[in-house]
Motif scaffolding. Structure first.
Motif, PDB file in Angstrom:
ATOM      1  N   LEU A   1      97.801  75.159  24.251  1.00 34.27           N
ATOM      2  CA  LEU A   1      97.874  74.279  25.640  1.00 34.27           C
ATOM      3  C   LEU A   1      99.493  74.340  25.993  1.00 34.27           C
ATOM      4  O   LEU A   1     100.213  74.022  25.210  1.00 34.27           O
ATOM      5  CB  LEU A   1      97.420  72.649  25.335  1.00 34.27           C
ATOM      6  N   GLU A   2      99.456  74.799  27.303  1.00 31.28           N
ATOM      7  CA  GLU A   2     100.910  74.962  27.643  1.00 31.28           C
ATOM      8  C   GLU A   2     101.235  73.421  28.592  1.00 31.28           C
ATOM      9  O   GLU A   2     102.427  73.346  28.619  1.00 31.28           O
ATOM     10  CB  GLU A   2     101.013  76.281  28.582  1.00 31.28           C
ATOM     11  N   ILE A   3     100.319  72.914  28.742  1.00 30.67           N
ATOM     12  CA  ILE A   3     100.796  71.729  29.676  1.00 30.67           C
ATOM     13  C   ILE A   3      99.222  70.649  29.280  1.00 30.67           C
ATOM     14  O   ILE A   3      98.395  71.266  28.745  1.00 30.67           O
ATOM     15  CB  ILE A   3     100.814  71.791  31.325  1.00 30.67           C
ATOM     16  N   ILE A   4      99.541  69.567  29.562  1.00 30.83           N
ATOM     17  CA  ILE A   4      98.821  68.573  29.357  1.00 30.83           C
ATOM     18  C   ILE A   4      98.833  67.480  30.495  1.00 30.83           C
ATOM     19  O   ILE A   4      99.918  67.038  30.630  1.00 30.83           O
ATOM     20  CB  ILE A   4      98.756  67.942  27.761  1.00 30.83           C
TER      21      ILE A   4
ATOM     22  N   GLY B   1      89.594  73.289  18.758  1.00 23.26           N
ATOM     23  CA  GLY B   1      90.807  73.738  19.433  1.00 23.26           C
ATOM     24  C   GLY B   1      90.523  73.903  20.702  1.00 23.26           C
ATOM     25  O   GLY B   1      89.559  74.251  21.138  1.00 23.26           O
ATOM     26  N   LEU B   2      91.616  73.224  21.496  1.00 18.23           N
ATOM     27  CA  LEU B   2      91.608  73.440  22.932  1.00 18.23           C
ATOM     28  C   LEU B   2      92.424  74.738  23.322  1.00 18.23           C
ATOM     29  O   LEU B   2      93.571  74.878  23.238  1.00 18.23           O
ATOM     30  CB  LEU B   2      92.337  72.289  23.535  1.00 18.23           C
ATOM     31  N   LEU B   3      91.671  75.811  23.900  1.00 19.33           N
ATOM     32  CA  LEU B   3      92.162  77.169  24.175  1.00 19.33           C
ATOM     33  C   LEU B   3      92.897  77.046  25.446  1.00 19.33           C
ATOM     34  O   LEU B   3      93.560  78.048  25.620  1.00 19.33           O
ATOM     35  CB  LEU B   3      91.011  78.046  24.099  1.00 19.33           C
ATOM     36  N   ASN B   4      92.551  76.461  26.147  1.00 13.85           N
ATOM     37  CA  ASN B   4      92.967  76.245  27.612  1.00 13.85           C
ATOM     38  C   ASN B   4      93.077  75.199  28.230  1.00 13.85           C
ATOM     39  O   ASN B   4      92.422  74.125  27.649  1.00 13.85           O
ATOM     40  CB  ASN B   4      92.654  77.319  28.646  1.00 13.85           C
ATOM     41  N   GLU B   5      93.755  74.664  29.285  1.00 13.01           N
ATOM     42  CA  GLU B   5      93.439  73.338  30.087  1.00 13.01           C
ATOM     43  C   GLU B   5      92.395  73.002  30.288  1.00 13.01           C
ATOM     44  O   GLU B   5      91.605  73.963  30.664  1.00 13.01           O
ATOM     45  CB  GLU B   5      94.666  73.268  31.338  1.00 13.01           C
ATOM     46  N   LEU B   6      91.889  71.778  29.978  1.00 13.25           N
ATOM     47  CA  LEU B   6      90.507  71.437  30.437  1.00 13.25           C
ATOM     48  C   LEU B   6      90.583  70.666  31.761  1.00 13.25           C
ATOM     49  O   LEU B   6      91.295  69.764  31.803  1.00 13.25           O
ATOM     50  CB  LEU B   6      90.074  70.386  29.332  1.00 13.25           C
TER      51      LEU B   6
ATOM     52  N   PRO C   1     106.590  71.895  22.043  1.00 12.63           N
ATOM     53  CA  PRO C   1     107.930  71.197  22.323  1.00 12.63           C
ATOM     54  C   PRO C   1     107.607  70.966  23.999  1.00 12.63           C
ATOM     55  O   PRO C   1     107.789  69.729  24.369  1.00 12.63           O
ATOM     56  CB  PRO C   1     108.949  72.023  22.177  1.00 12.63           C
ATOM     57  N   PRO C   2     107.164  72.015  24.868  1.00 17.31           N
ATOM     58  CA  PRO C   2     107.342  71.479  26.300  1.00 17.31           C
ATOM     59  C   PRO C   2     106.022  70.571  26.405  1.00 17.31           C
ATOM     60  O   PRO C   2     106.370  69.554  27.484  1.00 17.31           O
ATOM     61  CB  PRO C   2     106.962  72.919  26.897  1.00 17.31           C
ATOM     62  N   VAL C   3     105.083  70.231  25.561  1.00 20.66           N
ATOM     63  CA  VAL C   3     104.002  69.490  25.854  1.00 20.66           C
ATOM     64  C   VAL C   3     104.469  68.138  25.390  1.00 20.66           C
ATOM     65  O   VAL C   3     104.332  67.256  26.358  1.00 20.66           O
ATOM     66  CB  VAL C   3     102.744  70.079  25.014  1.00 20.66           C
TER      67      VAL C   3
END
Length: 136
Positions: free
Chosen positions: A57-60, A21-26, A89-91
């Motif tokens: 992830l809140e942004i990608i 899992g990606l826990l935060n923005e990379l 949904p925002p992503v």
């Protein structure tokens, strides 16, 4: 002499499926290191499936989106199927607004659906039985 492994994203094995899992923005470097480690694990462990949970992830950005597409292509060449689960949904809206398509990337609403699509099933009877036993 090999370089020390970066402290990266945890990758767990459930049978022949790898779960991460990606826990935060990379950042770009971390995304590359994650891709390299995951593809090495797919090959070394003969994984037939990979679940990547992105629900935190809140942004990608376009680089991470492209990394996911490339990872999926490499995994397929190594005989594994990749499912990205838990996109917020925002992503999804941001990806559409930027015109970024995750070509070749399978998605699932949540990790449970992703694991089910990969053929991994939890033993429901033993879980329900232990709940009943705990209630007594």
């Amino acid at each position: 002499m090999t370089a020390p492994r970066p402290a990266g994203v945890p990758i767990l094995r459930l049978g022949d499926v790898l779960v991460t899992g990606l826990l935060n923005e990379l950042d770009d470097g971390a995304a590359i290191a994650f891709t390299e480690e995951l593809t090495e694990r797919i090959s070394a462990e003969g994984a037939r499936g990979v679940l990547i949970d992105i629900s935190r992830l809140e942004i990608i950005d376009s680089f991470v989106a492209r990394t996911l597409m490339e990872l999926t292509t490499v995994a397929r060449l190594l005989g594994a199927r990749v499912i990205v689960a838990g996109m917020r949904p925002p992503v999804a809206i941001t990806l559409v607004e930027l015109g970024i398509e995750l070509v070749g990337v399978e998605t699932a609403l949540n990790p449970e659906q992703g694991l089910a699509a990969l053929g991994w099933r939890q033993a429901q009877q033993s879980v329900e039985g232990s709940r009943r036993g705990a209630a007594r």
